[in-house]
Design a protein around this motif. Structure first.
Motif, short mmCIF file in Angstrom:
data_model
loop_
_atom_site.label_atom_id
_atom_site.label_comp_id
_atom_site.label_asym_id
_atom_site.label_seq_id
_atom_site.Cartn_x
_atom_site.Cartn_y
_atom_site.Cartn_z
N SER A 96 0.81 -1.23 0.00
CA SER A 96 0.00 0.00 0.00
C SER A 96 0.84 1.27 0.00
CB SER A 96 -0.96 0.01 1.21
OG SER A 96 -1.85 -1.07 1.17
N ARG A 97 2.11 1.17 -0.39
CA ARG A 97 2.94 2.38 -0.43
C ARG A 97 2.44 3.36 -1.50
NH1 ARG A 97 7.13 2.20 2.91
NH2 ARG A 97 8.02 0.20 3.57
N ASP A 98 1.87 2.82 -2.58
CA ASP A 98 1.33 3.71 -3.60
C ASP A 98 0.12 4.49 -3.06
OD1 ASP A 98 -0.34 1.47 -3.51
OD2 ASP A 98 0.11 0.85 -5.56
N GLU A 99 -0.70 3.82 -2.26
CA GLU A 99 -1.86 4.51 -1.67
C GLU A 99 -1.42 5.55 -0.65
OE1 GLU A 99 -5.08 1.90 -0.42
OE2 GLU A 99 -4.30 0.39 -1.80
N GLN A 100 -0.38 5.23 0.12
CA GLN A 100 0.16 6.22 1.06
C GLN A 100 0.64 7.46 0.30
OE1 GLN A 100 3.25 4.32 3.39
NE2 GLN A 100 1.97 2.52 3.76
N ALA A 101 1.26 7.22 -0.85
CA ALA A 101 1.79 8.33 -1.65
C ALA A 101 0.67 9.23 -2.16
CB ALA A 101 2.60 7.79 -2.82
N ILE A 102 -0.36 8.65 -2.75
CA ILE A 102 -1.42 9.48 -3.33
C ILE A 102 -2.27 10.14 -2.24
CG2 ILE A 102 -1.44 8.12 -5.45
CD1 ILE A 102 -4.10 6.86 -4.47
#
Length: 253
Positions: free
Chosen positions: A90-96
């Motif tokens: 979920s690092r991409d979700e944390q980023a967005i």
């Protein structure tokens, strides 16, 4: 404390009128947030407009808000578009999520060649984008934004096409010769910034992006995680936009 913000399809209600908030947002306001009559609230349409009002009636799954005034997000010279590589954990979700809090206007989910996470078919893409859209929506509400960022899916070729249409584009890469904040920023228009996955952007992808018109840049003295690199880049771009005017918007004619 800032008034709670909820989202509605429309906020086109005159001052003194009543906005009826139902559906998931109405249930959340009434049952989860437990609003009470007399509490001030904000209701936005997710496209930049909002009303400020006072809760008049709280039902089981709805609230009625008396409109006290209309608000609008101020216009900006730049439109920020973050291309975020798919990432594990979920690092991409944390980023967005963090990009939304900062003010990104649109995010594109990019299946980089070194992405561990894959959205192989249409169903996985649809589910992934729905999850991203929910993340953006909740982050916009938490940060009291009147606009919810757009979301889309972009293969490498699509990213190159977007670079070609943008006023300016940057690709975050550890081998770049210069830092982002040393670059001249266009005075206005769409600015795209590309964030790679855990394994980084491949040489082939970097070459494609450069050929399309993107400039490789550093955003820190050390290698950042995919969950933080785009956030740092956006913060720097916004600071650059406030600091001084840049060159005219790029034109293709």
């Amino acid at each position: 404390m800032t008034d709670a913000l909820f989202l509605a399809g429309s906020v086109d209600v005159p001052v003194g009128g009543v906005l009826h908030l139902d559906g998931p947002e109405g249930r959340h306001a009434a049952a989860v947030r437990r609003l009470r009559a007399g509490e001030p609230v904000l209701v936005a349409d997710g496209r930049g407009s909002a009303i400020q009002g006072v809760t008049k009636v709280v039902g089981r799954d709805f609230v009625d808000v008396e409109v006290a005034g209309h608000l609008r997000e101020p216009a900006r010279q730049h439109r920020w578009v973050g291309v975020q590589a798919l990432a594990k954990g979920s690092r991409d979700e944390q980023a967005i999520e963090a990009m939304t809090e900062l003010g990104v206007d649109e995010v594109l989910a990019w299946p980089a060649s070194r992405s561990i996470v894959e959205w192989r078919d249409y169903d996985k893409q649809a589910k992934g984008l729905a999850k991203w859209a929910s993340t953006l929506r909740e982050a916009a509400k938490q940060s009291r934004r009147f606009s919810v960022p757009g979301v889309g899916f972009a293969a490498t070729g699509d990213v190159c096409a977007r670079i070609g249409r943008a006023a300016q584009a940057f690709v975050l890469h550890e081998s770049a010769p210069a830092h982002l904040d040393a670059q001249p920023l266009v005075a206005s228009g769409e600015v795209v910034f590309i964030v790679g996955p855990e394994g980084g952007i491949s040489p082939e992808e970097l070459a494609q992006f450069e050929d399309a018109g993107a400039t490789p840049v550093l955003v820190a003295d050390h290698v950042l995680r995919t969950s933080t690199a785009g956030v740092v880049a956006l913060a720097q771009l916004q600071a650059m936009a406030r600091a001084k005017p840049g060159p005219p918007e790029r034109r293709d004619d």
